[in-house]
Design a protein around this motif. Structure first.
Motif, short mmCIF file in Angstrom:
data_model
loop_
_atom_site.label_atom_id
_atom_site.label_comp_id
_atom_site.label_asym_id
_atom_site.label_seq_id
_atom_site.Cartn_x
_atom_site.Cartn_y
_atom_site.Cartn_z
N SER A 9 34.75 179.64 50.22
CA SER A 9 34.14 178.90 51.32
C SER A 9 33.91 179.81 52.52
O SER A 9 32.83 179.80 53.12
N THR A 85 35.75 174.84 59.39
CA THR A 85 34.68 174.14 58.70
C THR A 85 33.99 173.15 59.64
O THR A 85 32.78 173.02 59.64
N GLY A 123 29.95 175.67 50.70
CA GLY A 123 31.12 176.11 51.46
C GLY A 123 31.90 174.94 52.04
O GLY A 123 33.14 174.92 52.02
N PHE A 126 33.70 173.20 49.13
CA PHE A 126 34.85 174.01 48.69
C PHE A 126 35.99 173.93 49.70
O PHE A 126 37.15 173.87 49.32
N SER A 127 35.66 173.92 50.99
CA SER A 127 36.73 173.87 52.00
C SER A 127 37.45 172.53 51.96
O SER A 127 38.67 172.46 52.15
#
Length: 142
Positions: A9, A85, A123, A126-127
């Motif tokens: 990420s 994020t 990303g 995934f985070s």
């Protein structure tokens, strides 16, 4: 596993140039200034600005979170990944709802496609998964 996902990420965020929307931090800052005494908001604004600074680091904050996952500092890692994020499941659901209400199913589909195919979208996903699966590894005490 969580550290690996957070690392992927972070790399995707850094490569894509992703930066967090600082609107929420500015709204909190404005609310503090408007609804609290000057002495209170001058002190209370400091942690808000620190969080905003960490959020601006984006992928590098997520990378630091991945390192904390590896070091078994799960809570700190989750916090850095979340701040770096700037989005979570609730933000995605709100975004999807807004797209459905404003543009219908086509715009909602475009939002899902963006999440699934862009470096930034992958990303973010995934985070979120990294934060959900991160668990402390018990140390071997003899």
């Amino acid at each position: 596993m969580a550290a690996g996902m957070a690392l992927v990420s972070a790399i995707l965020f850094i490569i894509s140039g992703y930066s967090v929307n600082l609107g929420i931090y500015r709204a909190i800052e404005s609310g503090l200034q408007q609804y609290t005494a000057r002495e209170v908001w001058q002190v209370a604004i400091i942690p808000v600005n620190i969080l905003g600074l960490i959020a601006q680091l984006g992928g590098f904050a997520v990378l630091a979170g991945a390192i904390l996952f590896l070091k078994n500092h799960i809570t700190g890692g989750k916090l850095l990944v979340m701040i770096g994020t700037g989005q979570g499941i609730i933000t995605i659901l709100v975004g999807l709802t807004i797209e459905l209400m404003q543009g219908g199913i086509v715009d909602a589909n475009n939002y899902v496609l963006w999440l699934a195919t862009s470096a930034t979208g992958v990303g973010i996903v995934f985070s979120i998964v990294a934060r959900r699966i991160a668990k402390s590894v018990p140390s071997n005490v003899t």
